[in-house]
Design an enzyme around this catalytic site. Sequence first.
Site, PDB file in Angstrom:
ATOM      1  N   ASP A   1      32.643  38.683  40.607  1.00  0.00           N
ATOM      2  CA  ASP A   1      33.924  38.436  40.859  1.00  0.00           C
ATOM      3  C   ASP A   1      34.466  39.645  41.661  1.00  0.00           C
ATOM      4  O   ASP A   1      33.774  40.493  41.327  1.00  0.00           O
ATOM      5  CB  ASP A   1      34.980  37.123  40.578  1.00  0.00           C
ATOM      6  N   CYS A   2      35.729  39.388  41.466  1.00  0.00           N
ATOM      7  CA  CYS A   2      36.211  40.395  42.615  1.00  0.00           C
ATOM      8  C   CYS A   2      36.929  41.590  41.917  1.00  0.00           C
ATOM      9  O   CYS A   2      36.453  42.062  41.831  1.00  0.00           O
ATOM     10  CB  CYS A   2      37.785  39.436  44.028  1.00  0.00           C
ATOM     11  N   SER A   3      37.121  41.032  40.232  1.00  0.00           N
ATOM     12  CA  SER A   3      37.506  41.888  39.422  1.00  0.00           C
ATOM     13  C   SER A   3      36.613  42.607  38.953  1.00  0.00           C
ATOM     14  O   SER A   3      36.696  44.170  38.035  1.00  0.00           O
ATOM     15  CB  SER A   3      38.587  41.133  38.190  1.00  0.00           C
TER      16      SER A   3
ATOM     17  N   ASP B   1      41.014  41.942  34.473  1.00  0.00           N
ATOM     18  CA  ASP B   1      40.803  40.499  35.585  1.00  0.00           C
ATOM     19  C   ASP B   1      41.467  41.842  36.804  1.00  0.00           C
ATOM     20  O   ASP B   1      42.806  42.364  36.235  1.00  0.00           O
ATOM     21  CB  ASP B   1      41.725  39.423  34.823  1.00  0.00           C
TER      22      ASP B   1
ATOM     23  N   HIS C   1      43.837  37.942  43.938  1.00  0.00           N
ATOM     24  CA  HIS C   1      42.620  38.686  44.356  1.00  0.00           C
ATOM     25  C   HIS C   1      42.411  40.054  44.548  1.00  0.00           C
ATOM     26  O   HIS C   1      43.363  41.031  44.313  1.00  0.00           O
ATOM     27  CB  HIS C   1      42.062  38.407  46.082  1.00  0.00           C
TER      28      HIS C   1
ATOM     29  N   HIS D   1      34.936  43.847  48.961  1.00  0.00           N
ATOM     30  CA  HIS D   1      35.210  43.357  48.099  1.00  0.00           C
ATOM     31  C   HIS D   1      34.404  41.976  47.324  1.00  0.00           C
ATOM     32  O   HIS D   1      33.368  41.202  48.915  1.00  0.00           O
ATOM     33  CB  HIS D   1      36.887  42.509  48.349  1.00  0.00           C
TER      34      HIS D   1
END
Length: 311
Positions: free
Chosen positions: A213-215, A232, A269, A281
Amino acid sequence: MPRIAVSVAGLWRSPQAPRTLDAPALAAPVQLERWLAALDDDTRLTLCRDKLLVSQVLFDTPVQVLERATDAAGREWCRVVVPSQTSALDPRGYPGWLPAAQLAEDVDEAEGGVEGEVVVTAPRTELVVTSPQRGRPEADRLALSFMTRLRRLAVTPTHVEVISPLGRGWLPRNSVRLAETPLPADAATLTRLGRHFEGLRYLWAGNSSFGYDCSGLVHSLFAAVGIALPRDAGDQLASGTPVALEARRAGDLLYFEKPGASGRLVVDHVGLYLGDDTLLHAPTNNARVERRRLSGSHYAEQLCAVRRHLG
């Protein structure tokens, strides 16, 4: 501390969170690629919408067990915290549940002759188990993610011998680095590493090179250059040096906000700025890791903060 004994363990919201189709992700050995292949757009979206999965933990990572429970199918679960994934949710580490079968008690490092660690720098590599640990499944090969850390026994020009919860084994020398020789903490290194994952499908709560995921993506990239970020995006925002939006430069982290369920703007995000108006990203559910221009995109409108960790 016990350690993760499968390629990648999912950290779940509760023992009741997994669905029937998630069974391959709960197995030991884990059947990660089979699980991912069976997820369609809707079932991937449900992971996110219902927050079923909260993070992932890589092979041989130490965890602290807080309690145990048994689900309706008789499977034993452990509530754990992951010290290597810092989080505002728990000062001891990221919290969640995983099947007890995906954990193993630690080996005796003194007896094993551990001389250091290695870190996987290839997008993926393969561990060949040569001497299985007593009582563990005799899986002779195991796919490992980028940023998996293993305890090192010996190094040759072509292989690195390691010890793990599965026993002794070896990895290709060119897929790892010695932990005491870190990569340069600069924008060029982050860019080079990040581009390995272009085209990789987004996975909610993903923190491995089987899906980010993004993080999770920026958490792993910065860990590769020796910079520990929280897991996160919201916690990451509270770290680093604030930078004016117009002063951003390659290697900075960009944060984006949009209205939440209550209508209030929330940061949801994060991506890595590569310079030259370009963002790397993991965009959103059912998309893929990409490079894209900021100008003219909705990301340019949602950009709300910049944080610097380099230099």
